[in-house]
Scaffold this motif. Structure first.
Motif, PDB file in Angstrom:
ATOM      1  N   ALA A  16      22.163  28.028  58.482  1.00  0.00           N
ATOM      2  CA  ALA A  16      20.855  28.071  59.138  1.00  0.00           C
ATOM      3  C   ALA A  16      20.077  26.794  58.842  1.00  0.00           C
ATOM      4  O   ALA A  16      18.898  26.828  58.510  1.00  0.00           O
ATOM      5  N   VAL A  36      23.709  34.144  62.934  1.00  0.00           N
ATOM      6  CA  VAL A  36      23.697  33.020  61.999  1.00  0.00           C
ATOM      7  C   VAL A  36      23.863  33.548  60.580  1.00  0.00           C
ATOM      8  O   VAL A  36      23.119  34.431  60.147  1.00  0.00           O
ATOM      9  N   GLU A  38      23.745  32.488  56.685  1.00  0.00           N
ATOM     10  CA  GLU A  38      23.222  31.457  55.794  1.00  0.00           C
ATOM     11  C   GLU A  38      23.455  31.864  54.350  1.00  0.00           C
ATOM     12  O   GLU A  38      23.033  32.940  53.924  1.00  0.00           O
ATOM     13  N   ALA A  43      15.946  29.671  55.568  1.00  0.00           N
ATOM     14  CA  ALA A  43      16.421  28.667  56.523  1.00  0.00           C
ATOM     15  C   ALA A  43      16.248  27.281  55.916  1.00  0.00           C
ATOM     16  O   ALA A  43      15.315  27.023  55.151  1.00  0.00           O
ATOM     17  N   ALA A  99      13.488  29.911  62.534  1.00  0.00           N
ATOM     18  CA  ALA A  99      14.237  31.025  61.940  1.00  0.00           C
ATOM     19  C   ALA A  99      13.466  32.333  62.084  1.00  0.00           C
ATOM     20  O   ALA A  99      14.051  33.377  62.370  1.00  0.00           O
ATOM     21  N   ILE A 106      19.600  36.184  62.120  1.00  0.00           N
ATOM     22  CA  ILE A 106      20.001  35.405  60.941  1.00  0.00           C
ATOM     23  C   ILE A 106      20.163  36.360  59.767  1.00  0.00           C
ATOM     24  O   ILE A 106      19.317  37.236  59.546  1.00  0.00           O
TER      25      ILE A 106
END
Length: 464
Positions: A16, A36, A38, A43, A99, A106
């Motif tokens: 991210a 996404v 991460e 982010a 984000a 995410i």
């Protein structure tokens, strides 16, 4: 009774950061569903680690167009396009709002540990192309999960794997043992504790790219601010000195990038830094009073230093991609179609024409390395290059081939062209070679140099 719609597996985006979030925005714009993953808690976690560093690209060059379209309805407006954000500004005023807009698309604390074709390791051919991807994830609580994906876009970057001081690509002998006095990041000299670490000290900076320029300029400013004759920097280079050592200067179409090199030159001209050329680091030894001595492959030894800053570039983590079929250049670890365009053995321009899904494709279709990771071990990556990559890839995944093949970006020139970026001569003159643009004659630059000698690995990592 209507049968429930079959939900297509998402396109998994790994990371991210700026390019991963842009990929998600472009996928949404094309009607595709991103997920996404991460590894960090927020982010732009990697960018946050260099929050103090100012980008050499303006706000107008580090905001992705599809992301801006996604953000605008939320009331977000782009900061002044002509100003230069720091890494912290980039996160606070762009990456985190983006984000937040993407929301539950995410997942944080989700580290990808493996990617494969469903039911097929990399050896198996049978029905391979028809299988979706499976992405194995380890969460911060230790829980493991497998996610089915229609495609995988790896935007995990290279930040986690800095290259070592050793010129062979291996850590120098003693490098790990000296880790309490070695760092692989540009130090934040606005932090009092960090400032105290380098003030009134002799520091070696190993590397020749934008990060090394930043460190040289920062340490010179520290010496000036303290009017200190004992805050000194030794700039350690593998290569010789020439007109391109400091980048394009005023000829660079990104003025702040050119200014970085000029600031590094000023540090040398004013005597705050001493350049050591042709020095390939073999070992880091402990000397008297716990100081460090850099030893070259040819046995030369530098005067002891208190700290070492290693800024020799980064390399991609390919370990979790071992079960997918990638076609990577054996030197740069970049996609084979992209590698000739960015190979520093061939040219030093730092400018590559915009490229997309075709140059970034692999034998397993639907898996892409993008952003810094697509450049493998090559330097000089720009955020706008990554934005163009993911625009093209999203269009290709949506079946919009014409849009995917269309070039929609003009990149700025560095002002440095025409020769190999990894020449090993100790002298100041570069050999003229046919590079990415017309060759330019080398210009001699007069610099003070340390007398027993010369220095290590060229490396550069561009921040945007």
């Amino acid at each position: 009774m209507t049968a429930p719609a079959v939900l297509t597996p998402p396109v998994v985006v790994i990371g991210a950061g700026p390019i991963g979030l842009a990929a998600a925005a472009h996928l949404l714009e094309r009607g595709l569903r991103p997920l996404v993953l991460e590894a960090g808690p927020t982010a732009g976690s990697a960018v946050s680690e260099w929050a103090h560093v100012r980008l050499f690209s303006t706000w107008g060059e580090v905001v992705d167009p599809a992301a801006e379209k996604l953000l605008t309805p939320t009331g977000w407006s782009r900061p002044d396009s002509s100003t230069y954000p720091s890494g912290g500004d980039w996160v606070k005023h762009y990456l985190q709002p983006l984000a937040d807009t993407l929301g539950d698309q995410i997942r944080y604390g989700a580290r990808v540990t493996g990617v494969s074709k469903a039911g097929r390791d990399r050896v198996v051919d049978a029905d391979r192309d028809a299988q979706p991807y499976v992405v194995q994830v380890k969460h911060t609580d230790g829980r493991e999960e497998r996610i089915t994906a229609s495609a995988v876009i790896d935007a995990s970057g290279t930040w986690s794997l800095p290259s070592p001081a050793g010129s062979s690509g291996l850590p120098a002998l003693g490098e790990h043992m000296a880790s309490d006095h070695v760092t692989y990041r540009v130090p934040d000299l606005t932090d009092p504790a960090v400032r105290a670490r380098y003030a009134e000290k002799r520091t070696a900076v190993i590397g020749s790219g934008a990060s090394a320029f930043t460190a040289l300029a920062s340490l010179a400013e520290l010496a000036r601010s303290q009017n200190s004759a004992t805050t000194k920097t030794v700039w350690v280079l593998r290569r010789g000195l020439s007109g391109s050592t400091y980048g394009g200067g005023e000829a660079d179409q990104l003025p702040a990038r050119g200014a970085l090199g000029l600031a590094a030159k000023a540090a040398v001209d004013e005597g705050h830094a001493e350049a050591v050329t042709g020095f390939r680091t073999e070992a880091v030894e402990r000397g008297a009073e716990d100081r460090l001595i850099l030893v070259a492959e040819d046995g030369r030894r530098l005067q002891a230093v208190d700290e070492v800053i290693v800024l020799t570039g980064f390399r991609p983590d390919l370990s979790f991609l071992s079960e997918v079929r990638l076609r990577l250049d054996e030197r740069l670890q970049a996609p084979v179609e992209l590698a000739p365009l960015i190979d520093p053995n061939q040219h030093s321009c730092g400018t590559v024409y915009p490229h997309g899904h075709r140059e970034l494709s692999h034998p397993d279709s639907g898996v892409y390395l993008v952003g810094m990771k697509s450049y493998g071990r090559a330097p000089t990556f720009l955020a706008m290059t990554g934005y163009e990559q993911v625009r093209s890839i999203a269009a290709a995944l949506a079946g919009e081939t014409e849009a995917a093949d269309r070039v929609e970006l003009v990149l700025p020139e560095t002002g440095v062209c025409g020769g190999s970026g990894l020449f090993d001569t100790d002298g100041a003159a570069e050999p003229e070679k046919e590079g990415c643009c017309a060759p330019s004659a080398p210009q001699l630059v007069q610099l003070s140099t340390i007398s027993p000698g010369p220095a290590t690995t060229p490396g550069s990592s561009c921040n945007a």
